[in-house]
Write a protein that holds these residues in place. Sequence first.
Motif, PDB file in Angstrom:
ATOM      1  N   LYS A   1       2.039   9.309  -2.151  1.00 27.32           N
ATOM      2  CA  LYS A   1       1.958   8.452  -3.283  1.00 27.32           C
ATOM      3  C   LYS A   1       3.000   7.200  -3.335  1.00 27.32           C
ATOM      4  O   LYS A   1       3.192   6.479  -4.025  1.00 27.32           O
ATOM      5  CB  LYS A   1       1.677   9.114  -4.613  1.00 27.32           C
ATOM      6  CG  LYS A   1       0.679  10.048  -4.695  1.00 27.32           C
ATOM      7  CD  LYS A   1      -0.741   9.346  -4.555  1.00 27.32           C
ATOM      8  CE  LYS A   1      -1.979  10.190  -4.772  1.00 27.32           C
ATOM      9  NZ  LYS A   1      -3.148   9.651  -4.534  1.00 27.32           N
TER      10      LYS A   1
ATOM     11  N   ASP B   1     -11.000   2.832   6.591  1.00 29.92           N
ATOM     12  CA  ASP B   1     -11.642   1.936   5.736  1.00 29.92           C
ATOM     13  C   ASP B   1     -12.178   0.802   6.765  1.00 29.92           C
ATOM     14  O   ASP B   1     -13.484   0.180   6.608  1.00 29.92           O
ATOM     15  CB  ASP B   1     -10.778   1.223   4.875  1.00 29.92           C
ATOM     16  CG  ASP B   1     -10.445   2.169   3.713  1.00 29.92           C
ATOM     17  OD1 ASP B   1     -11.385   2.974   3.395  1.00 29.92           O
ATOM     18  OD2 ASP B   1      -9.458   2.068   2.932  1.00 29.92           O
TER      19      ASP B   1
ATOM     20  N   MET C   1       0.841  -1.390   0.036  1.00 32.83           N
ATOM     21  CA  MET C   1       0.074   0.097   0.000  1.00 32.83           C
ATOM     22  C   MET C   1       0.934   1.268  -0.091  1.00 32.83           C
ATOM     23  O   MET C   1       2.000   1.289   0.542  1.00 32.83           O
ATOM     24  CB  MET C   1      -0.863   0.100   1.251  1.00 32.83           C
ATOM     25  CG  MET C   1      -1.917  -1.153   1.356  1.00 32.83           C
ATOM     26  SD  MET C   1      -2.970  -0.640   2.654  1.00 32.83           S
ATOM     27  CE  MET C   1      -4.222  -2.102   2.507  1.00 32.83           C
ATOM     28  N   THR C   2       0.323   2.085  -0.862  1.00 38.70           N
ATOM     29  CA  THR C   2       0.991   3.385  -0.610  1.00 38.70           C
ATOM     30  C   THR C   2       0.899   4.028   0.793  1.00 38.70           C
ATOM     31  O   THR C   2       0.230   3.674   1.779  1.00 38.70           O
ATOM     32  CB  THR C   2       0.313   4.433  -1.717  1.00 38.70           C
ATOM     33  OG1 THR C   2      -0.894   4.898  -1.276  1.00 38.70           O
ATOM     34  CG2 THR C   2       0.474   4.141  -2.895  1.00 38.70           C
TER      35      THR C   2
ATOM     36  N   GLU D   1      -0.462   6.947   1.500  1.00 37.54           N
ATOM     37  CA  GLU D   1      -1.851   7.488   1.986  1.00 37.54           C
ATOM     38  C   GLU D   1      -2.860   6.183   1.925  1.00 37.54           C
ATOM     39  O   GLU D   1      -3.466   6.311   3.113  1.00 37.54           O
ATOM     40  CB  GLU D   1      -2.343   8.161   0.509  1.00 37.54           C
ATOM     41  CG  GLU D   1      -3.922   8.800   0.432  1.00 37.54           C
ATOM     42  CD  GLU D   1      -3.979   9.295  -0.855  1.00 37.54           C
ATOM     43  OE1 GLU D   1      -4.345  10.681  -0.942  1.00 37.54           O
ATOM     44  OE2 GLU D   1      -3.762   8.522  -2.005  1.00 37.54           O
ATOM     45  N   GLN D   2      -2.619   5.030   1.399  1.00 39.80           N
ATOM     46  CA  GLN D   2      -3.478   4.008   1.668  1.00 39.80           C
ATOM     47  C   GLN D   2      -3.406   3.408   3.020  1.00 39.80           C
ATOM     48  O   GLN D   2      -4.166   3.000   3.745  1.00 39.80           O
ATOM     49  CB  GLN D   2      -3.284   2.820   0.864  1.00 39.80           C
ATOM     50  CG  GLN D   2      -3.628   3.166  -0.549  1.00 39.80           C
ATOM     51  CD  GLN D   2      -2.995   2.464  -1.929  1.00 39.80           C
ATOM     52  OE1 GLN D   2      -2.209   1.807  -1.639  1.00 39.80           O
ATOM     53  NE2 GLN D   2      -4.079   2.461  -2.966  1.00 39.80           N
ATOM     54  N   ASN D   3      -2.001   3.433   3.421  1.00 43.07           N
ATOM     55  CA  ASN D   3      -1.664   2.734   4.701  1.00 43.07           C
ATOM     56  C   ASN D   3      -2.346   3.869   5.937  1.00 43.07           C
ATOM     57  O   ASN D   3      -2.892   3.170   6.761  1.00 43.07           O
ATOM     58  CB  ASN D   3      -0.260   2.968   5.148  1.00 43.07           C
ATOM     59  CG  ASN D   3       0.480   1.301   4.935  1.00 43.07           C
ATOM     60  OD1 ASN D   3       0.455   0.530   5.560  1.00 43.07           O
ATOM     61  ND2 ASN D   3       1.133   1.775   3.674  1.00 43.07           N
TER      62      ASN D   3
ATOM     63  N   LYS E   1     -10.327  10.879   2.384  1.00 40.72           N
ATOM     64  CA  LYS E   1      -8.843  11.414   1.868  1.00 40.72           C
ATOM     65  C   LYS E   1      -8.635  12.751   2.354  1.00 40.72           C
ATOM     66  O   LYS E   1      -7.473  13.033   2.588  1.00 40.72           O
ATOM     67  CB  LYS E   1      -9.271  11.642   0.232  1.00 40.72           C
ATOM     68  CG  LYS E   1      -9.271  10.136  -0.436  1.00 40.72           C
ATOM     69  CD  LYS E   1      -9.136  10.537  -1.900  1.00 40.72           C
ATOM     70  CE  LYS E   1      -8.916   9.306  -2.939  1.00 40.72           C
ATOM     71  NZ  LYS E   1      -8.767   9.554  -4.379  1.00 40.72           N
TER      72      LYS E   1
ATOM     73  N   PHE F   1      -6.188   3.001   6.129  1.00 38.77           N
ATOM     74  CA  PHE F   1      -6.609   1.866   6.669  1.00 38.77           C
ATOM     75  C   PHE F   1      -7.533   1.635   7.652  1.00 38.77           C
ATOM     76  O   PHE F   1      -8.663   1.109   7.634  1.00 38.77           O
ATOM     77  CB  PHE F   1      -5.482   0.930   6.744  1.00 38.77           C
ATOM     78  CG  PHE F   1      -5.629  -0.425   7.146  1.00 38.77           C
ATOM     79  CD1 PHE F   1      -5.920  -1.485   6.266  1.00 38.77           C
ATOM     80  CD2 PHE F   1      -5.758  -0.904   8.439  1.00 38.77           C
ATOM     81  CE1 PHE F   1      -6.380  -2.725   6.369  1.00 38.77           C
ATOM     82  CE2 PHE F   1      -6.041  -2.414   8.632  1.00 38.77           C
ATOM     83  CZ  PHE F   1      -6.442  -3.369   7.705  1.00 38.77           C
TER      84      PHE F   1
END
Length: 274
Positions: free
Chosen positions: A132, A104, A93-94, A96-98, A115, A101
């Motif tokens: 990113k 989510d 994961m990037t 941002e995605q981490n 975001k 988490f």
Amino acid sequence: MIELQDIKKGFADKEILKGVSAVMESGKVNLIIGASGSGKTVMMKCIVGLMGVGSGKILYDNQDFTAMDDKEKKVVRQEIGMLFQGSALFDSMTVEQNVMFPLDMFGKGTLRDKKKRVAECLERVQLMEAAKKFPAEISGGMKKRVGIARAIVLNPKYLFCDEPNSGLDPQTSLLIDKLITELTKEYNITTVINTHDMNTVMESGDHIVYMYQGQKQWEGSNKDIIFSKDQKLNDFIFASEFLREAKEMRQLDIFKDNKWRDQLKNKEGNASGK
């Protein structure tokens, strides 16, 4: 705040925690320190619920966490942020995605809201430019800051940090300590840190619990520790000649603080019953 009441924990025939009572205060950096095998890691795992206690109570804002069912504990856990020793980022994961988490996992808001919250947290830890990138593309100190951003993304009331300076150079360690302290004060978080880092102890320790062989041997602030007469604590903190000399210099600096001297006199008076 978090309150521990006579916590006991053992494995098979070995007792690890031997009746520990302590209070972790809101808006303060609370440290758990001690040598390897002193019980501090088990103590933190019990506080966050990764381990059950043998006996005793753990209270989150006067709610008995040890008596809760799984559904009730999940509600409390949504108010907990955790910074792991190795950052524990997802490699695939990037950044941002981490950070997103936990949002989510707990279904917090729309994608746009998520975001926006992630951007706020990354900006707070000064990592917007790395949003990113993947964990393999950033330094160890940056990974720690990503871990901090992820830990605060749910606006936690409680923040737990397991050896936050492990593997970092001294300068980066100072930056991580400063960031955690600032966030604790800004958001009035109850922060609990398990650490061996003496700089963290001396610079960030608003409230310190020193563990020795499964028991709470001493507690106080980073200023109190300078004047402590507890031999076990002194042997642990000021093990080298350099640190003993640094202690003497810090004593002189602190003793010039008239406000602290008045507080010390009041403590001594209360202890003697005057």
